[in-house]
Design an enzyme around this catalytic site. Structure first.
Site, PDB file in Angstrom:
ATOM      1  N   THR A 133      -5.012   3.310   4.153  1.00 56.32           N
ATOM      2  CA  THR A 133      -5.315   3.328   2.726  1.00 56.32           C
ATOM      3  C   THR A 133      -4.791   4.594   2.057  1.00 56.32           C
ATOM      4  O   THR A 133      -4.446   5.569   2.707  1.00 56.32           O
ATOM      5  CB  THR A 133      -6.835   3.220   2.486  1.00 56.32           C
ATOM      6  N   ASP A 134      -4.770   4.554   0.727  1.00 56.36           N
ATOM      7  CA  ASP A 134      -4.368   5.738  -0.040  1.00 56.36           C
ATOM      8  C   ASP A 134      -5.613   6.370  -0.663  1.00 56.36           C
ATOM      9  O   ASP A 134      -6.736   5.970  -0.358  1.00 56.36           O
ATOM     10  CB  ASP A 134      -3.312   5.378  -1.097  1.00 56.36           C
ATOM     11  N   PHE A 135      -5.423   7.330  -1.533  1.00 55.00           N
ATOM     12  CA  PHE A 135      -6.550   8.048  -2.132  1.00 55.00           C
ATOM     13  C   PHE A 135      -7.494   7.151  -2.922  1.00 55.00           C
ATOM     14  O   PHE A 135      -8.655   7.469  -3.120  1.00 55.00           O
ATOM     15  CB  PHE A 135      -6.055   9.204  -3.004  1.00 55.00           C
ATOM     16  N   SER A 136      -7.019   5.988  -3.358  1.00 55.96           N
ATOM     17  CA  SER A 136      -7.863   5.074  -4.142  1.00 55.96           C
ATOM     18  C   SER A 136      -8.747   4.192  -3.264  1.00 55.96           C
ATOM     19  O   SER A 136      -9.612   3.492  -3.771  1.00 55.96           O
ATOM     20  CB  SER A 136      -6.980   4.188  -5.024  1.00 55.96           C
TER      21      SER A 136
END
Length: 143
Positions: free
Chosen positions: A19-22
């Site tokens: 996943t990314d920061f979101s």
């Protein structure tokens, strides 16, 4: 032993690292998921990539992605259980056309049209006959 079907399927769990920061799956992670599914498809056909690179089919060969058209429809999140389906659409002399679909509980998330090329010494080359025959077994009209 894996049963041969025109559409190969792989189940993948989404981890934090995907996943990314979101908190959504990072777009490049889907490409890794599809790569894993293509590798498992080769294994199901009895094709060992290391052995092919070492010359098991004659000259050392390997496969590369030549083109990919990706459609991102919906995001996945951490802990989702995804299904990656890989379907052989066409087998050419030196290339393979695939469709790959990533879904969550039958909900389409990402799809891609992928063109794979057989390579020897940095150049495209025809599939060895025994390799081509294995890919052809996955064509929809062959099942």
């Amino acid at each position: 032993m894996t049963t041969m079907t025109p559409c190969q399927s792989l189940t993948i769990r989404v981890y934090y690292e995907d996943t990314d920061f979101s908190g959504l799956v990072y777009h490049a992670s889907y490409l890794r998921f599809m790569e894993r599914a293509r590798t498992e498809m080769l294994r199901s056909l009895g094709l060992d990539q290391r052995a092919l690179l070492e010359g098991a089919a004659g000259a050392p060969i390997f496969f590369v992605v030549r083109a990919m058209d990706v459609d991102f429809r919906r995001p996945a999140t951490m802990d989702d259980l995804l299904t990656v389906e890989t379907e052989v659409l066409a087998v050419g002399g030196a290339s393979l056309s695939l469709e790959q679909r990533v879904s969550r509980e039958a909900e389409p998330l990402v799809s891609a049209k992928v063109r794979i090329v057989c390579v020897e010494a940095g150049r495209a080359r025809r599939f060895p006959p025994e390799v081509r025959a294995k890919f052809e077994r996955l064509l929809p009209d062959q099942a």
